[in-house]
Design a protein around this motif. Sequence first.
Motif, PDB file in Angstrom:
ATOM      1  N   LEU A  32      -3.752  -2.256  -3.418  1.00 49.46           N
ATOM      2  CA  LEU A  32      -3.373  -3.384  -2.575  1.00 49.46           C
ATOM      3  C   LEU A  32      -1.938  -3.782  -2.877  1.00 49.46           C
ATOM      4  O   LEU A  32      -1.564  -3.944  -4.043  1.00 49.46           O
ATOM      5  N   ILE A  34       1.253  -6.296  -2.957  1.00 48.95           N
ATOM      6  CA  ILE A  34       1.625  -7.695  -3.212  1.00 48.95           C
ATOM      7  C   ILE A  34       0.435  -8.664  -3.207  1.00 48.95           C
ATOM      8  O   ILE A  34       0.494  -9.739  -2.631  1.00 48.95           O
ATOM      9  N   LYS A  35      -0.592  -8.229  -3.918  1.00 44.90           N
ATOM     10  CA  LYS A  35      -1.790  -9.051  -4.148  1.00 44.90           C
ATOM     11  C   LYS A  35      -2.415  -9.568  -2.846  1.00 44.90           C
ATOM     12  O   LYS A  35      -3.038 -10.623  -2.824  1.00 44.90           O
ATOM     13  N   GLY A  36      -2.241  -8.821  -1.774  1.00 45.76           N
ATOM     14  CA  GLY A  36      -2.876  -9.181  -0.509  1.00 45.76           C
ATOM     15  C   GLY A  36      -2.101 -10.176   0.336  1.00 45.76           C
ATOM     16  O   GLY A  36      -2.597 -10.626   1.360  1.00 45.76           O
ATOM     17  N   TYR A  37      -0.888 -10.496  -0.053  1.00 42.56           N
ATOM     18  CA  TYR A  37      -0.076 -11.410   0.758  1.00 42.56           C
ATOM     19  C   TYR A  37       0.503 -10.662   1.955  1.00 42.56           C
ATOM     20  O   TYR A  37       0.760  -9.463   1.896  1.00 42.56           O
ATOM     21  N   HIS A  50      -1.571 -15.600   2.558  1.00 45.48           N
ATOM     22  CA  HIS A  50      -2.544 -14.546   2.238  1.00 45.48           C
ATOM     23  C   HIS A  50      -2.901 -13.772   3.500  1.00 45.48           C
ATOM     24  O   HIS A  50      -3.117 -14.359   4.558  1.00 45.48           O
ATOM     25  N   TYR A  62       0.301   2.235  -0.291  1.00 44.40           N
ATOM     26  CA  TYR A  62      -0.252   0.902  -0.534  1.00 44.40           C
ATOM     27  C   TYR A  62      -0.960   0.400   0.713  1.00 44.40           C
ATOM     28  O   TYR A  62      -0.667   0.811   1.831  1.00 44.40           O
ATOM     29  N   TYR A  64      -1.423  -2.849   2.843  1.00 46.82           N
ATOM     30  CA  TYR A  64      -0.855  -4.170   3.115  1.00 46.82           C
ATOM     31  C   TYR A  64      -1.842  -4.969   3.960  1.00 46.82           C
ATOM     32  O   TYR A  64      -2.492  -4.418   4.847  1.00 46.82           O
ATOM     33  N   ASN A  88       5.352  -3.985  -5.790  1.00 51.38           N
ATOM     34  CA  ASN A  88       4.596  -5.030  -6.487  1.00 51.38           C
ATOM     35  C   ASN A  88       5.312  -5.563  -7.726  1.00 51.38           C
ATOM     36  O   ASN A  88       4.717  -6.302  -8.501  1.00 51.38           O
ATOM     37  N   GLU A 101       4.743  -7.068 -13.221  1.00 47.53           N
ATOM     38  CA  GLU A 101       4.075  -7.315 -11.947  1.00 47.53           C
ATOM     39  C   GLU A 101       4.551  -8.647 -11.380  1.00 47.53           C
ATOM     40  O   GLU A 101       4.638  -9.646 -12.081  1.00 47.53           O
ATOM     41  N   ASP A 103       4.563 -12.010  -8.890  1.00 45.14           N
ATOM     42  CA  ASP A 103       3.691 -13.020  -8.299  1.00 45.14           C
ATOM     43  C   ASP A 103       4.277 -13.332  -6.930  1.00 45.14           C
ATOM     44  O   ASP A 103       5.374 -13.894  -6.846  1.00 45.14           O
ATOM     45  N   GLU A 105       4.080 -15.556  -4.956  1.00 46.95           N
ATOM     46  CA  GLU A 105       4.446 -16.953  -4.703  1.00 46.95           C
ATOM     47  C   GLU A 105       5.905 -17.218  -5.087  1.00 46.95           C
ATOM     48  O   GLU A 105       6.474 -18.234  -4.710  1.00 46.95           O
TER      49      GLU A 105
END
Length: 147
Positions: A32, A34-37, A50, A62, A64, A88, A101, A103, A105
Amino acid sequence: MSRRDTVGLATLVAACSFGIPLRSARAQGVPLAIKGYDPVAYFTDGKPVHGRPDIEYEWDDYRYRFSTTEHRELFKAAPTRYAPQFGNFCAMALSKGELVEADPENWLISDGKLYIFGKVVGPGLFQRDLAGNVSKANLNRPLLTKN
């Protein structure tokens, strides 16, 4: 046969054996991004949003996620425009030769490019010498393929 091919074959066998739909079984093996963003939302909404698991697109090894089908279509038409510059990973850390890694945000758009960071202070530090940090991170880009 590569490790990825072996994993793909094992996923296919498991999907057939257990009656799992192939699309969802295959998607589980693709990391996944960017953490699902939703990468497009940074540009269109001006904030991290998200993505939804039912609106995905695979690109550059990846998966997205997107908050709307419109965002997915924008990404499909120009993935290099919307994808984070260093995947990521934290742009600031990469400029120092480190892999951290990110974040999602913690982010910055500069010159039409999305950068994400590991810490809240990352965007500010990166901007202090934007051209230099971008150059150093790009020189360290080979570290990304070792991960």
